[in-house]
Design an enzyme around this catalytic site. Structure first.
Site, mmCIF file in Angstrom:
data_model
loop_
_atom_site.group_PDB
_atom_site.id
_atom_site.type_symbol
_atom_site.label_atom_id
_atom_site.label_comp_id
_atom_site.label_asym_id
_atom_site.label_seq_id
_atom_site.Cartn_x
_atom_site.Cartn_y
_atom_site.Cartn_z
ATOM 1 N N HIS A 119 -3.058 -33.407 17.617
ATOM 2 C CA HIS A 119 -1.822 -34.036 18.074
ATOM 3 C C HIS A 119 -0.830 -32.984 18.556
ATOM 4 C CE1 HIS A 119 -3.386 -37.730 16.250
ATOM 5 N NE2 HIS A 119 -3.859 -36.901 15.330
ATOM 6 N N LYS B 10 9.056 -0.719 14.197
ATOM 7 C CA LYS B 10 9.605 -0.402 12.864
ATOM 8 C C LYS B 10 10.667 0.691 12.983
ATOM 9 C CE LYS B 10 5.377 -1.066 10.081
ATOM 10 N NZ LYS B 10 4.383 -0.367 9.273
ATOM 11 N N GLU C 68 -4.697 -7.013 14.858
ATOM 12 C CA GLU C 68 -4.261 -5.685 14.425
ATOM 13 C C GLU C 68 -5.452 -4.723 14.436
ATOM 14 O OE1 GLU C 68 -2.438 -4.445 10.370
ATOM 15 O OE2 GLU C 68 -0.704 -4.972 11.567
ATOM 16 N N GLY D 284 -5.000 -2.338 4.902
ATOM 17 C CA GLY D 284 -4.174 -3.455 4.432
ATOM 18 C C GLY D 284 -4.822 -4.802 4.686
ATOM 19 N N ARG D 285 -5.316 -5.021 5.892
ATOM 20 C CA ARG D 285 -5.863 -6.335 6.243
ATOM 21 C C ARG D 285 -7.254 -6.575 5.671
ATOM 22 N NH1 ARG D 285 -4.840 -2.924 10.304
ATOM 23 N NH2 ARG D 285 -6.540 -2.149 11.606
ATOM 24 N N GLU E 143 10.489 -4.741 4.531
ATOM 25 C CA GLU E 143 10.583 -6.138 4.085
ATOM 26 C C GLU E 143 10.260 -6.253 2.594
ATOM 27 O OE1 GLU E 143 8.846 -4.930 6.695
ATOM 28 O OE2 GLU E 143 8.581 -6.436 8.268
ATOM 29 N N LYS F 203 0.844 -1.199 0.000
ATOM 30 C CA LYS F 203 0.000 0.000 0.000
ATOM 31 C C LYS F 203 0.880 1.250 0.000
ATOM 32 C CE LYS F 203 -3.746 2.080 2.690
ATOM 33 N NZ LYS F 203 -4.663 1.896 3.813
HETATM 34 O O1 F6P Z 1 1.887 -4.655 9.930
HETATM 35 C C1 F6P Z 1 1.798 -3.295 9.720
HETATM 36 C C2 F6P Z 1 1.286 -2.953 8.347
HETATM 37 O O2 F6P Z 1 1.192 -1.567 8.250
HETATM 38 C C3 F6P Z 1 -0.046 -3.620 8.010
HETATM 39 O O3 F6P Z 1 -1.133 -2.924 8.467
HETATM 40 C C4 F6P Z 1 0.039 -3.731 6.535
HETATM 41 O O4 F6P Z 1 -0.875 -4.673 6.072
HETATM 42 C C5 F6P Z 1 1.475 -4.148 6.354
HETATM 43 O O5 F6P Z 1 2.175 -3.400 7.335
HETATM 44 C C6 F6P Z 1 2.049 -3.922 4.987
HETATM 45 O O6 F6P Z 1 1.996 -2.585 4.584
HETATM 46 P P1 F6P Z 1 2.187 -2.176 3.078
HETATM 47 O O7 F6P Z 1 1.097 -2.779 2.275
HETATM 48 O O8 F6P Z 1 2.138 -0.677 3.069
HETATM 49 O O9 F6P Z 1 3.527 -2.659 2.605
#
Ligand code: F6P
Length: 536
Positions: free
Chosen positions: A379, A505, A348, A262-263, A209, A203
Site C-alpha cells: 500500500h 562527522k 556501508e 560494527g555492522r 550520538e 566500539k
Molecule cells: O556509521 C559509522 C560508524 O562508524 C559505524 O561503522 C559504526 O557501526 C557506528 O558508527 C557506531 O560506532 P561505535 O560503535 O564506535 O559507536
C-alpha cells in the site's frame, strides 16, 4: 585482458540477452530451472528462479566467481588474515559464533579463548539478571534495559529483539540511537531507574550520538539513585578504559576487538542486551544459526551455495542490467527492521568508489537498499515496483509458520508474499486487460488498457524460513553478511572499512561549535545561512 576482466565482459554480454527475455519463458525452455535455482540452506529455502538469468547465464556468473578468487578470499576471511587493509585489520565475526573451543586467530593471534570467556560472562550476567540474583542499587530486580548505541551498535540488536522478543517479556528492552533528544527521552520515559539497566554500546566509545545519550541516561540514573546509579551502567566496547572513565564499573564492561566490524558485531558482546532480555540460551541459538550458515558458505559447492548465488543474482541485476536500487520486503512483521539492518550492512560495506588499492572501481558497486514489511508496503511503494519506469529487484522473505496469532492471518500473509512475486514476474498483458474491458466504449478501452497493464518481468528472490527461531535468524543474518562479502570480492573492494562516514562527522563537530557561539567557519553561502539561522 585478465581472466577476471574477461569473465566480467562475458557476464555483461550475457545479461544483454536477459534484458527483454521474459523470465517466465525460461521455465518452459529450461526443464531443470527450479531444481537448479532453488536450494535448501541451513534454516532457509532459497528460490532464485524468478531472476532474469538463464541457466547459461548462471554458468557465466559462476565463472566470474571462480575468476574473482572468491575461494581464496573466503579462506583468508576465516583465517583471520587482513581483509580490511585500509585499517590493517582482520574481519573475524565468524569466530564469534564458532563452537566453544574453536581455534580462530586474528592476524596470527589466537582469539577463541577470549571469545569463549566473554560468551560465558555474558551468559552468567544474563542468568543473574534474569533470576534476580543480580539486583539494582536499591535491591529491586531489573525489569528494563535501555540499549544505547548507533549504527552497528544498534541495528543488529534492535533487529534481533524485534524478531525474537516474547509477547510479554520479563525484561523490556528499549533502544536509543539518535542524538535527537527525543530518542533517549522516549526510551527512558515511564521506566523506574531503580529497575533499569543502561547498556552503552560503542566500539570506539567516542561516537557523538552514543556518548550524548549515555550522559543523559547516566544523569537520569544519578538523579534518582545518586552515585550508586552508576552500578546500573553496563558498557560494551573495544575501548574499555574509556568506558571505565565514563563511570561504568570495570566488572560491567564487556569487550570486543577491533577485528569485529560494527555492522558485523551483533554476534559479540554487542548482543549483550539481547542476551539478557531474551536469555543466554536464545542468544547462543542465534549464534549457532550463524555458525550453520558459515559452514554452508565454506563447504557448499559454488553452484549450491546460498550466499554466493544470492550475491550473483544481485550482481547480474546491478552490473549486467544496470539496476541501481534493490528492495527487501520481509512478509513478517517481526522482520520489519531487516531492511534497515541491510542498509548499513550492504551500503556501508560496499558503497565504495575505489578498490582496496585505491584505484577507481571498474564498475558499479552496491545498490541502494530500501524496504519495509509486507503487506504494508503493498500500500506504499508497490505501485512503482509493478508499473514504475525503473525495474527494482526485490528480496521477498516469508516465514512458513507464525510465531503468534491466527493461522488464518498467516495464510493471508503468505498468499500475499507468493502473489507479489508471481505478479512482478508474470504481469498481466494488455490483451488480457482488453478482454476484461470488453463491452465498454472502444475509446475508454484504449485509454484504460495500457494503464491496467502489468508488463511484468520484474525479478525477485524468495527466501523462506520455516519458523522465525533464534537459529533461523542467525542463519539469515549470516547469509546476508556472506552475500555482502562475495559482492565485495567480485567488485574488488574492501567491504570492512567505511571512510565515507568520516567527513560529515568532522564537519558536524565544527558546525556545532559555531552554533554554540564559536568563531564562524568558512562555508558555502547556503551552509553559512543555515548556521546563522540556527545559532542558539
Ligand atoms: O556509521 C559509522 C560508524 O562508524 C559505524 O561503522 C559504526 O557501526 C557506528 O558508527 C557506531 O560506532 P561505535 O560503535 O564506535 O559507536
Amino acid at each position: 585482458m585478465s581472466d577476471l576482466a574477461a569473465a566480467w565482459t562475458k557476464l555483461e554480454t550475457a545479461a544483454q540477452g536477459a534484458r527483454e527475455r521474459p523470465i517466465a519463458s525460461l521455465f518452459a525452455t529450461e526443464p531443470d530451472r527450479l531444481a537448479r535455482l532453488t536450494l535448501e540452506a541451513p534454516e532457509l529455502f532459497l528460490d532464485l528462479s524468478k531472476q532474469p538469468w538463464s541457466s547459461a547465464d548462471l554458468d557465466v556468473a559462476l565463472d566470474l566467481v571462480r575468476a574473482s578468487g572468491l575461494e581464496a578470499a573466503r579462506a583468508r576471511l576465516f583465517a583471520g588474515e587482513v581483509v580490511n587493509p585500509s585499517e590493517d585489520r582482520a574481519a573475524l565475526h565468524t569466530a564469534l559464533r564458532a563452537a566453544t573451543g574453536a581455534a580462530f586467530a586474528a592476524k596470527g593471534e589466537p582469539v577463541s579463548a577470549e571469545i569463549d570467556a566473554t560468551r560465558a560472562a555474558i551468559a552468567a550476567l544474563a542468568g543473574a539478571v534474569r533470576s534476580g540474583a543480580k539486583r539494582g542499587a536499591t535491591g529491586k530486580a531489573f525489569r528494563a534495559i535501555v540499549h544505547i548505541g548507533i549504527g552497528g551498535s544498534d541495528f543488529g540488536p534492535r533487529l534481533v529483539w524485534e524478531a525474537l522478543r516474547p509477547v510479554a517479556p520479563q525484561i523490556e528492552l528499549r533502544f536509543a540511537a539518535n542524538v535527537d533528544p527525543a530518542d533517549i527521552a522516549q526510551a527512558l520515559a515511564g521506566l523506574d531507574p531503580a529497575e533499569t539497566l543502561v547498556v552503552v554500546v560503542s566500539k570506539t566509545f567516542t561516537t557523538q550520538e552514543t556518548i550524548t545519550n549515555a550522559q543523559a541516561a547516566r544523569g537520569w540514573l544519578r538523579a534518582a539513585l545518586g552515585q550508586a546509579g552508576d552500578a546500573h551502567l553496563l558498557a560494551v566496547s573495544a575501548a574499555p578504559a574509556v568506558a571505565q572513565a565514563f563511570g561504568v564499573p570495570a566488572d560491567q564492561i564487556f569487550g570486543f576487538r577491533d577485528w569485529v566490524g560494527g555492522r558485523y558485531s551483533v554476534w559479540s558482546a554487542v548482543g549483550l542486551s539481547c542476551a539478557i532480555a531474551l536469555g543466554a540460551d536464545v542468544f547462543e541459538a542465534f549464534l549457532a544459526g550463524g555458525l550453520a550458515m558459515d559452514d554452508h558458505f565454506l563447504t557448499a559447492p559454488l553452484d549450491r551455495n546460498a550466499p554466493v548465488l544470492l550475491a550473483l543474482a544481485h550482481v547480474f541485476n546491478r552490473n549486467g542490467l544496470g539496476r541501481p536500487i534493490r528492495a527487501v520486503v520481509p512478509y513478517a512483521q517481526r522482520l520489519r527492521l531487516l531492511p534497515n539492518f541491510l542498509q548499513q550492512l550492504e551500503m556501508e560495506s560496499n558503497g565504495k568508489q575505489t578498490d582496496s588499492h585505491g584505484r577507481p572501481v571498474a564498475r558499479a558497486t552496491a545498490a541502494a537498499v530500501f524496504g519495509d514489511a509486507g503487506t504494508n508496503v503493498q500500500h506504499a511503494f508497490f505501485q512503482l515496483m509493478h508499473q514504475g519506469t525503473d525495474i527494482i529487484p526485490v528480496d521477498i522473505l516469508a516465514v512458513a509458520h507464525e510465531t503468534e496469532g491466527e493461522r488464518a492471518s498467516q495464510a493471508k500473509l503468505l498468499a500475499n508474499a507468493i502473489a507479489q512475486a508471481e505478479a512482478l514476474m508474470v504481469g498481466k498483458s494488455e490483451a488480457v486487460v482488453r478482454a476484461e474491458l470488453a463491452g465498454q466504449p472502444q475509446a475508454r478501452i484504449d485509454e484504460l488498457a495500457p494503464q491496467k497493464t502489468f508488463h511484468g518481468n520484474r525479478p525477485s528472490s524468495f527466501i523462506l524460513l520455516d519458523r522465525l527461531t533464534p537459529r533461523a535468524l542467525g542463519a539469515l543474518i549470516a547469509l546476508y553478511e556472506h552475500k555482502t562479502f562475495v559482492e565485495g570480492v567480485l567488485w574488488g573492494i574492501n567491504s570492512f572499512d567505511q571512510w565515507g562516514v568520516e567527513l560529515g562527522k568532522t564537519l558536524a563537530v565544527a558546525i556545532l561549535s559555531e552554533l554554540e557561539g564559536g568563531a564562524p567557519g568558512v562555508h558555502d553561502p547556503s551552509t553559512t545561512s543555515l548556521v546563522t539561522r540556527l545559532k542558539v
